[in-house]
Scaffold this motif. Structure first.
Motif, mmCIF file in Angstrom:
data_model
loop_
_atom_site.group_PDB
_atom_site.id
_atom_site.type_symbol
_atom_site.label_atom_id
_atom_site.label_comp_id
_atom_site.label_asym_id
_atom_site.label_seq_id
_atom_site.Cartn_x
_atom_site.Cartn_y
_atom_site.Cartn_z
ATOM 1 N N ILE A 283 5.635 -15.584 -57.580
ATOM 2 C CA ILE A 283 6.267 -16.816 -57.100
ATOM 3 C C ILE A 283 7.076 -16.528 -55.840
ATOM 4 C CG2 ILE A 283 7.937 -18.623 -57.645
ATOM 5 C CD1 ILE A 283 7.236 -18.231 -60.606
ATOM 6 N N ILE A 284 6.908 -17.372 -54.825
ATOM 7 C CA ILE A 284 7.725 -17.274 -53.627
ATOM 8 C C ILE A 284 8.362 -18.637 -53.353
ATOM 9 C CG2 ILE A 284 5.715 -17.668 -52.124
ATOM 10 C CD1 ILE A 284 7.241 -15.942 -50.003
ATOM 11 N N THR A 285 9.653 -18.627 -53.057
ATOM 12 C CA THR A 285 10.380 -19.866 -52.755
ATOM 13 C C THR A 285 10.942 -19.781 -51.339
ATOM 14 O OG1 THR A 285 12.478 -19.020 -53.631
ATOM 15 C CG2 THR A 285 11.019 -20.154 -55.178
ATOM 16 N N PRO A 286 11.121 -20.926 -50.682
ATOM 17 C CA PRO A 286 11.670 -20.906 -49.327
ATOM 18 C C PRO A 286 13.166 -20.631 -49.328
ATOM 19 C CG PRO A 286 11.344 -23.156 -50.053
ATOM 20 C CD PRO A 286 10.780 -22.288 -51.135
ATOM 21 N N LYS A 287 13.646 -20.065 -48.246
ATOM 22 C CA LYS A 287 15.082 -19.885 -48.062
ATOM 23 C C LYS A 287 15.622 -21.112 -47.362
ATOM 24 C CE LYS A 287 18.529 -16.683 -46.185
ATOM 25 N NZ LYS A 287 18.736 -15.420 -45.423
ATOM 26 N N ILE A 288 16.380 -21.931 -48.077
ATOM 27 C CA ILE A 288 16.886 -23.181 -47.519
ATOM 28 C C ILE A 288 18.381 -23.304 -47.803
ATOM 29 C CG2 ILE A 288 14.742 -24.504 -47.509
ATOM 30 C CD1 ILE A 288 15.328 -25.490 -50.235
ATOM 31 N N PRO A 289 19.120 -24.028 -46.947
ATOM 32 C CA PRO A 289 20.570 -24.167 -47.122
ATOM 33 C C PRO A 289 20.907 -25.055 -48.310
ATOM 34 C CG PRO A 289 19.810 -25.536 -45.307
ATOM 35 C CD PRO A 289 18.643 -24.709 -45.729
ATOM 36 N N GLN B 50 18.472 -27.936 -54.466
ATOM 37 C CA GLN B 50 18.610 -28.259 -55.884
ATOM 38 C C GLN B 50 17.260 -28.599 -56.507
ATOM 39 O OE1 GLN B 50 21.430 -27.699 -57.561
ATOM 40 N NE2 GLN B 50 22.152 -26.956 -55.562
ATOM 41 N N ARG B 51 16.434 -29.326 -55.768
ATOM 42 C CA ARG B 51 15.096 -29.659 -56.274
ATOM 43 C C ARG B 51 14.240 -28.397 -56.405
ATOM 44 N NH1 ARG B 51 13.471 -34.997 -52.656
ATOM 45 N NH2 ARG B 51 14.943 -36.462 -53.615
ATOM 46 N N THR B 52 14.371 -27.504 -55.440
ATOM 47 C CA THR B 52 13.616 -26.253 -55.498
ATOM 48 C C THR B 52 14.031 -25.436 -56.713
ATOM 49 O OG1 THR B 52 13.377 -26.205 -53.076
ATOM 50 C CG2 THR B 52 13.046 -24.122 -54.266
ATOM 51 N N ALA C 285 11.570 -16.203 -49.609
ATOM 52 C CA ALA C 285 11.150 -15.959 -48.232
ATOM 53 C C ALA C 285 12.361 -15.664 -47.344
ATOM 54 C CB ALA C 285 10.385 -17.171 -47.699
ATOM 55 N N ASP C 286 12.129 -15.017 -46.221
ATOM 56 C CA ASP C 286 13.220 -14.651 -45.316
ATOM 57 C C ASP C 286 13.838 -15.866 -44.631
ATOM 58 O OD1 ASP C 286 12.842 -11.972 -45.896
ATOM 59 O OD2 ASP C 286 11.411 -11.685 -44.258
#
Length: 275
Positions: free
Chosen positions: A169-175, A181-183, A206-207
Motif C-alpha cells: 500500500i502506498i499513500t500520498p503525502k498531503i497536508p 482525514q479521508r485518506t 510517498a515523498d
C-alpha cells in the motif's frame, strides 16, 4: 454438460503486445481455472472472413508453441465499445489488453487504452511486456482520499487469494485537512479489510515531491512490483482524455509493469463475489 469455468478475454490484434497480453492471461487462467478467449474486432463485415482465417492460423501457432488452444471470437465493431460488450456478454472476469505506452501505435496508446477501459464492469489488466514470472506476488495498491478506493479492495483480495500476493500500500503525502482525514479513513478501512481476509500487506507513504500517479509508478519500480492495482477516474471527461488523466501515465508506465484497472461501480453491492 454446461461449461462453468471462468472466462478471461484477450484483446487480440496480432501485435507483439497482444501476445504479451495472452502470456499474462494464461498465468491468470492457470491460477484461477479459467478459459482464455481471443477477441479480434474488425471495422467492416467484409473483413470477417479474412480475419477468421488469420485467427485460425494464430490459434494453431499458439497451440504449437504454448500447448494451449484458446477460444476465438471475431466481431465487427469498435474496440471502444465491442470489447466491453462482449466481456459483459460472456460474463468474463477479466480482460487482458496490450498497449504500446504513451508513444507508438495510436489505437492503444495511453489515453486510447483508457478510453477502451472506462465504463467496463470488468477489470482490465493492461500490459506492455511479457511476464517476468508466473505469479503476481507483489501488488502496489495506491490508497488516497477518494471513496472509490474501497471498490478495488475486492480485487486485492482476488490477487491475494489466488497468488498469495502481498499488498504494498502506498499513500500520498498531503497536508492536514479534509483530504488527509479521508485518506486516513480509507487506509483504516483497507487495513481492516485485508486483515480480516488474511492478506499480507505493508504500508508506505510517498515523498510528496511529485504527482501521486508518478510516485506510485516510482514506488512500483523501486520494489520491483509484479502489478499495480488502480481505480479509474469516476465520470472521466473528454478533457481528461486529451490532457492526460492520471491513470494513463500509470497504465503506460516506463517500467512496463502490468496494471489492473478497476472502474467505479454503482452496482458493486448487488454484483457480489466474482470468484
Amino acid at each position: 454438460m454446461e461449461n462453468t469455468k471462468r472466462s478471461i478475454l484477450v484483446a487480440w490484434d496480432f501485435s507483439t503486445v497482444a501476445e504479451y497480453a495472452l502470456e499474462h492471461a494464461l498465468i491468470f487462467a492457470e491460477n484461477v481455472d479459467a478459459n482464455v478467449t481471443l477477441l479480434h474486432i474488425v471495422k467492416k463485415g467484409s473483413q470477417l472472413d479474412e480475419a477468421n482465417a488469420k485467427m485460425a492460423e494464430a490459434v494453431m501457432q499458439i497451440e504449437k508453441e504454448r500447448g494451449v488452444r484458446p477460444e476465438v471470437i471475431v466481431r465487427e465493431g469498435s474496440i471502444f465499445t465491442s470489447i466491453n460488450d462482449i466481456a459483459k456478454e460472456m460474463n468474463s472476469m477479466l480482460v487482458l489488453m496490450g498497449t504500446h505506452g504513451i508513444k507508438g501505435m495510436q489505437k492503444l496508446t495511453g489515453s486510447w487504452a483508457l478510453k477502451v477501459i472506462v465504463g467496463s464492469r470488468v477489470p482490465f489488466v493492461v500490459v506492455q511486456a511479457p511476464p517476468v514470472q508466473k505469479k503476481y506476488s507483489s501488488v502496489v495498491l495506491p490508497v488516497d482520499f477518494k471513496k472509490e478506493n474501497k471498490e478495488k479492495l475486492s480485487w486485492a483480495e482476488f490477487l491475494g487469494k489466488f497468488f498469495k500476493a502481498k499488498m504494498r500500500i502506498i499513500t500520498p503525502k498531503i497536508p492536514e485537512g479534509q483530504m488527509l482525514q479521508r485518506t486516513k479513513a480509507n487506509l483504516v478501512f483497507a487495513k481492516k479489510y485485508l486483515e480480516n481476509r488474511g492478506i499480507d500487506y505493508e504500508i508506505d507513504t510517498a515523498d510528496g515531491g511529485n504527482d501521486f500517479a508518478m510516485e506510485t509508478v516510482d514506488f512500483a519500480k523501486k520494489i520491483d512490483a509484479d502489478i499495480i492495482l488502480i481505480m479509474t477516474t469516476k465520470n472521466i471527461s473528454f478533457q481528461d482524455y486529451m490532457l492526460g488523466a492520471h491513470e494513463q501515465f500509470v497504465i503506460a508506465n516506463s517500467a512496463h509493469i502490468p496494471v489492473m484497472c478497476v472502474n467505479p461501480r454503482t452496482d458493486l453491492a448487488k454484483y457480489g463475489s466474482f470468484y
